[in-house]
Every structure is written in structure tokens, then in C-alpha cells.
Design a protein around this motif. Structure first.
Motif, short mmCIF file in Angstrom:
data_model
loop_
_atom_site.label_atom_id
_atom_site.label_comp_id
_atom_site.label_asym_id
_atom_site.label_seq_id
_atom_site.Cartn_x
_atom_site.Cartn_y
_atom_site.Cartn_z
N GLN A 222 -5.69 15.90 -7.35
CA GLN A 222 -4.28 15.52 -7.40
C GLN A 222 -3.64 15.62 -6.02
OE1 GLN A 222 -2.64 14.22 -9.93
NE2 GLN A 222 -0.78 14.05 -8.69
N LEU A 223 -3.99 16.66 -5.26
CA LEU A 223 -3.46 16.79 -3.90
C LEU A 223 -3.97 15.67 -3.01
CD1 LEU A 223 -3.68 20.66 -3.38
CD2 LEU A 223 -1.66 19.29 -3.94
N ARG A 224 -5.21 15.25 -3.21
CA ARG A 224 -5.76 14.16 -2.40
C ARG A 224 -5.03 12.84 -2.70
NH1 ARG A 224 -10.63 17.03 -2.93
NH2 ARG A 224 -11.44 17.64 -0.88
N LEU A 225 -4.66 12.66 -3.95
CA LEU A 225 -3.89 11.47 -4.31
C LEU A 225 -2.53 11.45 -3.62
CD1 LEU A 225 -4.59 11.05 -8.14
CD2 LEU A 225 -5.23 9.49 -6.31
N ILE A 226 -1.99 12.65 -3.37
CA ILE A 226 -0.71 12.74 -2.66
C ILE A 226 -0.89 12.39 -1.20
CG2 ILE A 226 1.06 14.38 -1.90
CD1 ILE A 226 0.69 15.82 -4.59
N VAL A 227 -2.01 12.81 -0.60
CA VAL A 227 -2.25 12.59 0.83
C VAL A 227 -2.67 11.15 1.11
CG1 VAL A 227 -3.64 13.29 2.82
CG2 VAL A 227 -2.87 15.01 1.18
N LEU A 228 -3.42 10.53 0.20
CA LEU A 228 -4.05 9.24 0.47
C LEU A 228 -3.07 8.13 0.86
CD1 LEU A 228 -6.63 7.67 0.68
CD2 LEU A 228 -6.59 7.30 -1.80
N PRO A 229 -1.92 7.95 0.20
CA PRO A 229 -1.01 6.89 0.64
C PRO A 229 -0.59 7.02 2.10
CG PRO A 229 -0.37 7.66 -1.53
CD PRO A 229 -1.42 8.60 -1.03
N ALA A 230 -0.35 8.25 2.54
CA ALA A 230 0.04 8.46 3.93
C ALA A 230 -1.11 8.18 4.88
CB ALA A 230 0.55 9.89 4.12
N LEU A 231 -2.34 8.53 4.48
CA LEU A 231 -3.51 8.19 5.30
C LEU A 231 -3.64 6.67 5.44
CD1 LEU A 231 -6.20 10.71 3.97
CD2 LEU A 231 -5.16 10.69 6.25
N ILE A 232 -3.44 5.96 4.35
CA ILE A 232 -3.53 4.49 4.39
C ILE A 232 -2.42 3.92 5.26
CG2 ILE A 232 -3.33 2.40 3.00
CD1 ILE A 232 -4.63 3.95 0.70
N ALA A 233 -1.20 4.44 5.12
CA ALA A 233 -0.09 3.93 5.93
C ALA A 233 -0.32 4.15 7.41
CB ALA A 233 1.21 4.61 5.49
N ALA A 234 -1.03 5.22 7.76
CA ALA A 234 -1.34 5.47 9.18
C ALA A 234 -2.34 4.47 9.73
CB ALA A 234 -1.87 6.90 9.35
N THR B 179 2.88 1.32 -0.97
CA THR B 179 3.77 0.20 -0.64
C THR B 179 5.07 0.71 -0.03
OG1 THR B 179 2.83 -1.05 -2.49
CG2 THR B 179 4.88 -1.87 -1.54
N ARG B 180 5.58 1.82 -0.55
CA ARG B 180 6.83 2.36 0.01
C ARG B 180 6.64 2.84 1.45
NH1 ARG B 180 6.63 5.21 -5.08
NH2 ARG B 180 7.83 4.06 -6.65
N LEU B 181 5.42 3.30 1.78
CA LEU B 181 5.17 3.81 3.13
C LEU B 181 4.82 2.70 4.12
CD1 LEU B 181 3.09 7.03 2.27
CD2 LEU B 181 5.53 6.85 2.79
N LEU B 182 4.42 1.54 3.61
CA LEU B 182 4.12 0.40 4.50
C LEU B 182 5.42 -0.33 4.74
CD1 LEU B 182 0.85 -0.87 2.76
CD2 LEU B 182 1.02 0.51 4.84
N THR B 183 6.05 -0.04 5.86
CA THR B 183 7.43 -0.48 6.07
C THR B 183 7.55 -1.80 6.82
OG1 THR B 183 7.53 0.90 8.05
CG2 THR B 183 8.31 1.87 5.99
N THR B 184 6.46 -2.34 7.38
CA THR B 184 6.56 -3.58 8.15
C THR B 184 5.64 -4.64 7.53
OG1 THR B 184 4.74 -3.07 9.68
CG2 THR B 184 6.95 -2.23 10.24
N PRO B 185 5.98 -5.92 7.71
CA PRO B 185 5.10 -7.00 7.22
C PRO B 185 3.69 -6.91 7.80
CG PRO B 185 7.26 -7.88 7.77
CD PRO B 185 7.25 -6.47 8.24
N ALA B 186 3.58 -6.49 9.07
CA ALA B 186 2.25 -6.38 9.69
C ALA B 186 1.41 -5.33 8.98
CB ALA B 186 2.40 -6.04 11.17
N GLN B 187 2.00 -4.19 8.61
CA GLN B 187 1.27 -3.16 7.89
C GLN B 187 0.82 -3.67 6.52
OE1 GLN B 187 4.27 0.01 7.99
NE2 GLN B 187 2.87 1.26 9.22
N ARG B 188 1.71 -4.35 5.83
CA ARG B 188 1.38 -4.85 4.51
C ARG B 188 0.29 -5.93 4.57
NH1 ARG B 188 7.76 -5.10 2.85
NH2 ARG B 188 7.96 -2.92 2.20
N GLN B 189 0.38 -6.76 5.60
CA GLN B 189 -0.63 -7.80 5.73
C GLN B 189 -2.00 -7.20 6.03
OE1 GLN B 189 0.40 -10.80 8.59
NE2 GLN B 189 -1.50 -11.94 8.34
N ALA B 190 -2.04 -6.18 6.89
CA ALA B 190 -3.32 -5.53 7.21
C ALA B 190 -3.89 -4.86 5.96
CB ALA B 190 -3.11 -4.50 8.32
N PHE B 191 -3.04 -4.22 5.19
CA PHE B 191 -3.50 -3.56 3.98
C PHE B 191 -4.02 -4.57 2.96
CE2 PHE B 191 -2.36 -1.75 -0.28
CZ PHE B 191 -3.35 -0.79 -0.31
N LEU B 192 -3.30 -5.68 2.80
CA LEU B 192 -3.71 -6.69 1.83
C LEU B 192 -5.06 -7.28 2.21
CD1 LEU B 192 -3.18 -8.45 -0.62
CD2 LEU B 192 -1.87 -10.01 0.85
#
Length: 441
Positions: A212-224, A250-263
Motif C-alpha cells: 500500500q505504501l508503494r502504491l502511494i510512492v509510485l505515482p510520484a516516481l512516475i511523475a518524476a 494524472t494529477r501529478l503530471l501537470t504539463t502536456p509534455a509529461q502526459r505525452q511521455a507517459f502515454l
């Protein structure tokens, strides 16, 4: 004579009405005076409490009750360790000396001031207080509440310290989760390494879930690093966890470039459920706008197979059902790929009808006859049938393709007959569709 009586009656009625209005106004005025009196009294009591938080209420006769214990420093002033110990000692003394059922207003004021001052205390002093807590005499509930409050405060300013104290004091799982979440937003890599070390060293309490703690950390790791290795970890997660993970990411990916890279990375990760990209685009549509979700798909979806592109396009177009949905529907119909357009059209109509079937129906009425229109009407009719079977039949009759029209009407007849056979037969006969029922019997 009659006119004279009528005038007397009119005058009397007018007087009675005036008296009634005067009485109502009088009651309102009295009520207003009472309320103003209570407001004035409450403000006076509040002023007394602000000047002396430990002072008891002033009685209505204006005679002030005997003074209570000395008040703590005004709320908002930072605490130092000696002051904290003094306040805690006063609260403990009041708690032990009060008889069962006795007035606790003074103690509540003291406790409120204590927590208000803790909120204004710098992180270093909070940590010093935490170090002293084990040696301070405290009730079990009070110690737990103060510990939890300090760690919640530290989670915002010094999450590593909050996480360490949470382990040391075996705090509630929610307290540790708050610290890890705050830490992840500041330095996801450091939080992840700390978590790995804590689990490897056996320091995590049994009631705390490392996953559960890893699930909390993972979005921030991806956003980085939206196109990095952290995205690959999503493939090993249970499908039930993906929705919340994608929403937070998605909430942590604040720019179109970040979202495009993630997609782009997300579309290439093997082992993910087929609807993962669609979930992400839908979340972008809700967090930002359907237009931005569509733009992301167009920029990164050139190499996608037609069926995947269509499915993801429908998810983007229906991410938010509002006044802009008709325009998104028009875009979808113009940009669908391949020959099998029906699944995406069905996806559009199901989402739209469930959210606002009146708007979906209005849009359908303005569409020209076509194979796409027939497919949309077929799905719309099946959705409406559960609430308004006659309306569903009327819609199905507008399908231009004879074979599809007959098939849809047959399905509607079967479903309606299972619930209300007489009504179904009567309406189909009224519409000149008796042959549909006869063929199915």
C-alpha cells in the motif's frame, strides 16, 4: 343599502387584515430583538474567552463566576518544550481533579490552545517535543492524539522525520501513509529507498502494508520520469489498483509534455489490461478537458491499431459529459479508423445515455441518416428501453437499415414481453409491428 353594507364589510375586512399584518410584524420584531440579544450575548462571551480562554461563562445576571485556572498563551504562538510540558501538566491535573460529570469547559479550552500552538510551532521544536514525549506524564488517549497531531504537522514540513517517528511510535497506518505521501511529492526516490530499507530491515509494523505504501510512492516516481522504468511496475499491480493509481498519477503530471511521455510509455508496456490507456485518457479528460485528451491521442496514437485507437478515442470523447459532448461526438465520428466503427459508437452512446439520455437523444435527432446513425440509435434504444420501452420502440423504428431495424425491434419486443407482455403486444400492434411479435412466437 347593500352598497353601504358592502362598504362597511370592506372597511372591517381591511381593518382585520391590517391588525393581522401588524400582529405578524410585531412577532417578527420581537423575534428580531430576541435574536439580536442572543447575538450580542454570544459576542460578549466570545470576547471574554478571547481575552481569557480559561475564564468561565458570564451568567445572565452579569455577575462573573469565580476565575478559573490561568490561561495558556494566545493561540498561534509557537511552543517550546518547557511550555509544552507545563500545558500538558495543567491538562493532566485538571483531568484528574474533575469529578465525574463535572464541567470540562476549562480543560477543552486548554486542549484547543495546546493544539493551536502546536500548529504554529517550527519543525525542529516539534521534533524536540517528540523526543521528550516518552518521559512526559500523559493519559494514553492524550499521548496518542498529540503524537498523531505532531506527525501530521511534520508530514508537511519534514516528512522523513514524520515517517521515522511513525515507525518508532507504532502510529496508526494513516499517519505513516500521510508522511510517505508528502515525502513522495518532495523526493519520491528518497521515499522509495527508505521504504525498501524499512521493509528489508523488518521495521514496518505488522498492521502496515508495504504494498500500500508503494502504491502511494509510485505515482510520484512516475511523475518524476514519465517515460522511465517506474511505469513498468504498473504491469505487476492488480487491476483493481490501477484506477486509483492512474488518477493520482494524472494529477501529478501537470504539463502536456509529461502526459505525452507517459502515454507513449504506457502504450508500450506489455501485460497491462487493454483499457489502461483509455483509463488514462479518460482521467486526463476529467482533470483537464476532453479536448486535451483528444490532442494527446492524436499526437501519440498514429501507430496504434484501428480498434485500439477507436476505443481510446471514445474514452477521450466521453471523459466528461457536458455541453461540449456533441462537439466531441462529431470529432469521434470523423476520426474513427478502419471499417468496424460500431464498438466505438456503442461506447459513446452508452456513456452519454447513462449520464444524460436527453442530451444524447437531442443530438441523435439532428444527425443525418447513415450507418453510424443506425448504430448509435440501436445502442440508444437498448439503453432507453429499461426506463421508457415505448420511446425505445419509436427510436428503433427510425433505423434505416431494414435488417438492423428488425433485429433491434425483436430484441426490444423480447425484453418488454418478459416484463409486461400485454403492454408490449398492444404497443407493437398500435405501431403496426404485430409481425415482429408473430415472427418471434
Amino acid at each position: 343599502m347593500k352598497r353601504h353594507r358592502f362598504r362597511l364589510f370592506l372597511i372591517a375586512a381591511t381593518c382585520l387584515a391590517s391588525l393581522w399584518l401588524w400582529h405578524q410584524q410585531s412577532q417578527l420584531n420581537t423575534r428580531e430583538v430576541q435574536l439580536n440579544s442572543r447575538i450580542t450575548e454570544a459576542r460578549a462571551r466570545l470576547d471574554i474567552i478571547r481575552a481569557d480562554p480559561a475564564a468561565p461563562d458570564t451568567p445572565r445576571d452579569g455577575k462573573k463566576a469565580p476565575a478559573g485556572p490561568e490561561a495558556p498563551e494566545p493561540a498561534g504562538k509557537p511552543l517550546e518544550v518547557p511550555e509544552f510540558e507545563g500545558l500538558v501538566g495543567e491538562i493532566n491535573q485538571m483531568e484528574t481533579s474533575l469529578p465525574p460529570g463535572g464541567p470540562r469547559e476549562h480543560m477543552r479550552v486548554k486542549i484547543t490552545a495546546l493544539f493551536s500552538r502546536l500548529a504554529a510551532t517550527p519543525a525542529e521544536e516539534l521534533k524536540a517535543i517528540m523526543e521528550r514525549l516518552p518521559s512526559i506524564q500523559f493519559s494514553t488517549d492524550g499521548r496518542e492524539q498529540v503524537t498523531s497531531a505532531i506527525m501530521q504537522l511534520l508530514a508537511k514540513s519534514d516528512p522523513p522525520a514524520a515517517a521515522a517517528y511513525a515507525l518508532e511510535n507504532k502510529a496508526r497506518p494513516g499517519t505513516l501513509e500521510t508522511a510517505v505521501r508528502s515525502w513522495s511529492k518532495m523526493d519520491a526516490s528518497a521515499a522509495s529507498k527508505w521504504l525498501d530499507a524499512a521493509e528489508k530491515g523488518g521495521k514496518l509494523p505488522s498492521h502496515v502494508s508495504a504494498e500500500q505504501l508503494r502504491l502511494i510512492v509510485l505515482p510520484a516516481l512516475i511523475a518524476a520520469d514519465p517515460a522511465g522504468a517506474a511505469v513498468d511496475r504498473m504491469a505487476s499491480l492488480p487491476s483493481a489498483n490501477l484506477g486509483d493509481l492512474i488518477a493520482e498519477t494524472t494529477r501529478l503530471l501537470t504539463t502536456p509534455a509529461q502526459r505525452q511521455a507517459f502515454l507513449g510509455k504506457l502504450a508500450a508496456v506489455p501485460g497491462l489490461p487493454p483499457d489502461t490507456v483509455g483509463r488514462f485518457l479518460g482521467q486526463v479528460g476529467r482533470e483537464a478537458s476532453p479536448k486535451e485528451a483528444v490532442e494527446l491521442l492524436v499526437e501519440t496514437g498514429a501507430s496504434l491499431p484501428a480498434d485500439q485507437f477507436n476505443r481510446f478515442a471514445a474514452a477521450a470523447a466521453t471523459a466528461r459529459i457536458d455541453a461540449g459532448t456533441p462537439a466531441q461526438a462529431e470529432w469521434l465520428l470523423k476520426n474513427l479508423r478502419g471499417t468496424d466503427r460500431k464498438p466505438a459508437i456503442s461506447q459513446l452512446m452508452q456513456a452519454w445515455t447513462q449520464a444524460d439520455f436527453n442530451a444524447a437523444g437531442n443530438w441523435l435527432r439532428n444527425q443525418p441518416p447513415s450507418a453510424d446513425h443506425d448504430a448509435a440509435v440501436a445502442d440508444f434504444a437498448s439503453q432507453v428501453a429499461g426506463k421508457e420501452p415505448p420511446s425505445a420502440v419509436d427510436w428503433a423504428m427510425t433505423i434505416t437499415d431494414p435488417a438492423r431495424r428488425t433485429a433491434v425491434l425483436g430484441e426490444l419486443y423480447r425484453d418488454w414481453t418478459a416484463k409486461a407482455p400485454e403492454q408490449a403486444a398492444a404497443y407493437f400492434q398500435e405501431k403496426g409491428l404485430s409481425s415482429v411479435g408473430a415472427e418471434l412466437q
